[in-house]
Enzyme design. Structure first.
Site, short mmCIF file in Angstrom:
data_model
loop_
_atom_site.label_atom_id
_atom_site.label_comp_id
_atom_site.label_asym_id
_atom_site.label_seq_id
_atom_site.Cartn_x
_atom_site.Cartn_y
_atom_site.Cartn_z
N SER A 20 0.71 -1.24 -0.06
CA SER A 20 0.14 0.13 -0.17
C SER A 20 0.95 1.23 -0.19
CB SER A 20 -1.01 0.00 1.24
OG SER A 20 -1.60 1.16 1.39
N LYS A 44 -3.85 2.26 -2.09
CA LYS A 44 -3.14 3.28 -1.40
C LYS A 44 -4.04 3.34 -0.22
CE LYS A 44 -1.59 8.13 -1.25
NZ LYS A 44 -0.53 7.67 -0.25
N GLY A 45 -3.75 3.81 0.80
CA GLY A 45 -4.82 4.20 1.87
C GLY A 45 -5.95 4.96 1.68
N LEU A 72 -0.42 9.92 3.97
CA LEU A 72 -1.72 9.41 3.62
C LEU A 72 -2.79 10.16 2.80
CD1 LEU A 72 -2.35 7.01 6.80
CD2 LEU A 72 -1.55 6.24 4.74
N CYS A 128 0.64 3.37 10.50
CA CYS A 128 1.26 4.43 9.70
C CYS A 128 1.87 5.80 10.42
CB CYS A 128 0.72 5.35 8.67
SG CYS A 128 1.41 6.55 7.64
N GLY A 263 7.08 -2.78 -2.29
CA GLY A 263 6.90 -1.45 -1.93
C GLY A 263 7.74 -0.50 -2.64
#
Length: 302
Positions: A20, A44-45, A72, A128, A263
């Site tokens: 992510s 992605k978040g 984020l 995060c 990632g």
């Protein structure tokens, strides 16, 4: 040669997925990479409302990787539903939506909006280190991690993966806490909190001062934490952290991971994840391994 793995009743064609925050929702990469070759795309978040993220600069190169303090940034769950999920449904890859929030209510709003959507799993980002409100507290306190897992599990219509932070005293304790409240799987590790100072200006390299360290520098930490977690829980583990090639991916599987996420490597090589999927097959063929599941937790002392 069998490359399929199963996590919480969901079968993946191979154990390789994207991490992510490094692959968008696949749109940016689709012109370079055949998404059909991936086990899954992890988005992605996504939050309940659009987030602007942190001020710039928010990315810095460091030895063995990078620091990021993106915070984020995302357009919110409505855009994901209207644009990203329909795009991903064109491909033969599982869809895992990463969910973020600043409070339990935020998380639950997103989870409930996704209950009617054709996705396969939810990855709950409680770890995060770039968000000041909420996320880091959930990811560093076993009781809070357990609480949010319990609430989400009650409301979620999909299996949930709890993404764990390495910025804790005991990763095994965190994993056991979320397993006890119904987590279907865990993913680890997220980034390690780091800092860079520009010695020429005397200023912080990131506006946020600290950021998340990712890349090959954190890979040995990831291997150790995946191994420790595998000894502590029975639920599947998705391993990540500095996976740059097939050997790195296999190492995490030998430590106990059922699948791996790629990632930071995506930023230097857009086809890293598909190259790694092919590389695992080559590794298996060279060692006469017929089923990729034979690699899971197969490390031995002698």
């Amino acid at each position: 040669m069998k490359t399929k793995v199963t996590i919480a009743g969901v079968t993946f064609k191979n154990p390789v997925m994207t991490a992510s925050g490094t692959f968008g929702s696949g749109m940016e990469y689709a012109q370079f990479v055949d998404l059909n070759k991936l086990g899954a795309v992890v988005t992605k978040g996504v939050s309940n409302v659009p987030w602007e993220g942190n001020p710039t600069p928010r990315i810095a190169e460091v030895y063995g990787g990078m620091l990021n303090a993106v915070g984020l940034q995302n357009p919110g769950v409505d855009v994901l539903i209207e644009r990203d999920i329909p795009f991903l449904k064109q491909y033969d890859a599982r869809i895992i939506v990463n969910v973020c929030g600043r409070s339990i209510t935020d998380y639950l709003e997103v989870v409930e909006r996704l209950n009617s959507q054709p996705v396969d799993m939810l990855e709950i980002n409680i770890s995060c280190p770039n968000v000041r409100e909420g996320g880091i507290a959930f990811g560093q306190d076993p009781k809070m991690a357990a609480q949010i897992t319990k609430e989400i599990k009650r409301r979620a219509g999909h299996p949930i993966i709890m993404k764990l932070s390495p910025n804790v005293t005991s990763i095994a304790e965190m994993a056991k806490a979320v397993e006890a409240e119904g987590a279907d799987a865990v993913s680890l590790i997220n980034t390690i909190t780091g800092m860079k100072i520009d010695v020429n200006t005397g200023k912080f390299a990131l506006a946020n001062k600290t950021g998340g360290l990712s890349g090959p520098a954190i890979h040995p930490v990831a291997v150790r934490m995946v191994y420790e977690t595998a000894q502590a829980v029975k639920i599947p583990i998705i391993g990540m952290g500095g996976v740059m090639n097939a050997e790195d991916a296999v190492e995490l599987m030998l430590a106990g991971a059922t699948a791996v996420s790629v990632g930071t490597a995506n930023f230097t090589n857009p086809s890293a994840a598909t190259d790694i999927a092919d590389g695992i097959c080559h590794y298996m063929a060279a060692r006469h391994v017929n089923d990729v599941n034979e690699l899971i937790g197969a490390v031995h002392a002698d």
